[in-house]
Design a protein around this motif. Structure first.
Motif, mmCIF file in Angstrom:
data_model
loop_
_atom_site.group_PDB
_atom_site.id
_atom_site.type_symbol
_atom_site.label_atom_id
_atom_site.label_comp_id
_atom_site.label_asym_id
_atom_site.label_seq_id
_atom_site.Cartn_x
_atom_site.Cartn_y
_atom_site.Cartn_z
ATOM 1 N N TYR A 1 -10.077 45.520 -3.724
ATOM 2 C CA TYR A 1 -10.820 46.412 -2.845
ATOM 3 C C TYR A 1 -10.597 46.051 -1.371
ATOM 4 N N HIS A 2 -10.722 44.754 -1.047
ATOM 5 C CA HIS A 2 -10.591 44.367 0.356
ATOM 6 C C HIS A 2 -9.148 44.427 0.840
ATOM 7 N N HIS A 3 -8.181 44.290 -0.056
ATOM 8 C CA HIS A 3 -6.783 44.500 0.327
ATOM 9 C C HIS A 3 -6.579 45.948 0.773
ATOM 10 N N LEU A 4 -7.085 46.878 -0.013
ATOM 11 C CA LEU A 4 -6.942 48.291 0.334
ATOM 12 C C LEU A 4 -7.785 48.655 1.555
ATOM 13 N N LEU A 5 -8.967 48.055 1.654
ATOM 14 C CA LEU A 5 -9.832 48.343 2.804
ATOM 15 C C LEU A 5 -9.186 47.863 4.101
ATOM 16 N N ALA A 6 -8.535 46.688 4.056
ATOM 17 C CA ALA A 6 -7.859 46.182 5.252
ATOM 18 C C ALA A 6 -6.744 47.135 5.684
ATOM 19 N N LEU A 7 -5.980 47.631 4.719
ATOM 20 C CA LEU A 7 -4.927 48.592 5.041
ATOM 21 C C LEU A 7 -5.527 49.867 5.630
ATOM 22 N N ALA A 8 -6.642 50.317 5.055
ATOM 23 C CA ALA A 8 -7.277 51.541 5.542
ATOM 24 C C ALA A 8 -7.798 51.368 6.967
ATOM 25 N N ARG A 9 -8.450 50.243 7.242
ATOM 26 C CA ARG A 9 -9.035 50.011 8.561
ATOM 27 C C ARG A 9 -7.962 49.963 9.653
ATOM 28 N N ASP B 1 -10.178 54.377 -8.058
ATOM 29 C CA ASP B 1 -10.437 55.120 -9.295
ATOM 30 C C ASP B 1 -9.168 55.796 -9.810
ATOM 31 N N MET B 2 -8.381 56.350 -8.910
ATOM 32 C CA MET B 2 -7.137 56.999 -9.309
ATOM 33 C C MET B 2 -6.197 56.029 -10.017
ATOM 34 N N ALA B 3 -6.147 54.790 -9.544
ATOM 35 C CA ALA B 3 -5.238 53.796 -10.107
ATOM 36 C C ALA B 3 -5.825 53.046 -11.295
ATOM 37 N N GLY B 4 -7.061 53.366 -11.669
ATOM 38 C CA GLY B 4 -7.681 52.692 -12.808
ATOM 39 C C GLY B 4 -8.042 51.243 -12.538
ATOM 40 N N LEU B 5 -8.430 50.944 -11.291
ATOM 41 C CA LEU B 5 -8.710 49.566 -10.882
ATOM 42 C C LEU B 5 -10.202 49.278 -10.703
ATOM 43 N N ARG B 6 -11.058 50.240 -11.029
ATOM 44 C CA ARG B 6 -12.483 50.065 -10.747
ATOM 45 C C ARG B 6 -13.044 48.797 -11.378
ATOM 46 N N ALA B 7 -12.671 48.497 -12.616
ATOM 47 C CA ALA B 7 -13.243 47.338 -13.318
ATOM 48 C C ALA B 7 -12.792 46.010 -12.734
ATOM 49 N N VAL B 8 -11.667 46.005 -11.995
ATOM 50 C CA VAL B 8 -11.139 44.737 -11.470
ATOM 51 C C VAL B 8 -11.079 44.738 -9.949
ATOM 52 N N ALA B 9 -11.711 45.706 -9.309
ATOM 53 C CA ALA B 9 -11.602 45.863 -7.860
ATOM 54 C C ALA B 9 -12.116 44.659 -7.090
ATOM 55 N N GLY B 10 -13.051 43.910 -7.676
ATOM 56 C CA GLY B 10 -13.607 42.757 -6.984
ATOM 57 C C GLY B 10 -12.906 41.454 -7.284
#
Length: 325
Positions: A109-117, A131-140
């Motif tokens: 999650y924070h890897h993607l958030l850093a890219l987004a910011r 959610d699109m990539a099916g990563l919700r269960a492991v996002a943390g």
């Protein structure tokens, strides 16, 4: 804000053509020429497969498309501009070369958030792409503890974070399970259906055959083919016919001629080139030979690839067992 509105980091597309254009591209490392005078165009609305033997220059070409390496000569433009000239690159070009290129202690999650910011992408988009990539269960979880398949999903999520017009993916199915492979196939088709430019490299011919409709093939840094998948497969020659009968030797002898080739498969079946199934069946009937199996065998993408690139293979394994003299 709507896409292209001020403050989003995106520029209106207007009449800009979404594609990858490569002209006379050359890359040298010292005395080694990795890519030599490549010219081709990857167009939107279709999945284009990028093929070549090991050492062909595929990774070097993709690095130049993504702006990670500078050409020695020639040019690369993505959506009308050099890759480094885009003001909001993640909105124009998303790429995946190495799924492990993530800080190992940072969560998905924070890897993607850093890219987004750093790219002016809204936080809600991070949740959408997870959610699109099916990563919700492991996002943390720390990305360094991901399996290869989960790392691939994260890399693909990062490539698509900015909803880019052009997507470049190197070996995207590597490490994915069956569900993941089916997911990436559907995703690539959907991206192309949206009018995006999709450029995918893979060593898995079966996957390229199921996802791509156009091919760019290179060998030893040079262009070998720029054609549709069906047209490329047709270069492997006409289909052969597989035959099993009550007397294989007699049938083989009856079928062989200067224009007909008959060989044996590993299981004893005959592989016949130069005759149709109907002609083989008629010849067997005339000789009183019972046909047990008769089926046409179409050439595959792998067959065509091996035939076309056999002179461009740089790293070739030797046979494990040599014939004794």
């Amino acid at each position: 804000r709507r896409p292209g509105a001020p403050g989003t980091g995106r520029r209106p597309r207007g009449s800009v053509v979404v594609m990858i254009e490569i002209h006379a591209l050359t890359k040298r490392y010292g005395t080694t020429t990795a890519v030599s005078d490549l010219t081709f165009t990857v167009r939107p609305g279709t999945v284009t497969g990028f093929l070549g033997p090991n050492g062909a220059g595929k990774s070097t070409t993709m690095r130049m498309i993504l702006g990670l390496d500078e050409p020695t000569s020639g040019s690369v433009t993505v959506n009308g501009r050099p890759p480094r000239a885009h003001a909001a690159p993640l909105h124009e070009l998303g790429g995946l070369l190495d799924p492990r290129a993530v800080h190992p202690s940072r969560s998905a999650y924070h890897h993607l958030l850093a890219l987004a910011r750093t790219s002016g992408i809204r936080r809600a988009r991070v949740d959408e792409i997870i959610d699109m990539a099916g990563l919700r269960a492991v996002a943390g979880r720390p990305a360094g503890k991901f399996s290869l398949g989960m790392a691939q999903r994260l890399g693909i999520a990062a490539a698509l974070l900015g909803d880019p017009a052009t997507v470049v993916l190197d070996e995207p199915v590597n490490g994915l399970d069956v569900e993941g492979i089916r997911w990436i196939r559907a995703l690539l088709h959907d991206l192309a259906a949206q009018g995006k430019t999709v450029f995918v490299s893979s060593h898995l011919m079966s996957e390229i055959a199921q996802t791509a409709t156009h091919l760019i093939v290179i060998g030893r840094g040079r262009l070998i083919a720029d054609t549709g998948v069906a047209e490329f497969i047709a270069t492997a020659g006409p289909p052969s016919v597989r035959v099993r009968s009550s007397d294989q030797d007699a049938l083989a002898g009856r079928l062989r001629s200067p224009d007909v080739t008959v060989t044996r498969d590993g299981d004893g079946a005959l592989a016949v080139s130069g005759l149709s199934a109907a002609q083989i069946g008629a010849a067997a009937a005339a000789a009183g030979i019972t046909v047990l199996e008769l089926s046409a065998v179409e050439a595959s993408l792998e067959d065509a690839f091996v035939d076309l690139t056999q002179d461009a293979v740089e790293y070739r394994a030797r046979a494990a067992v040599e014939e004794k003299k």
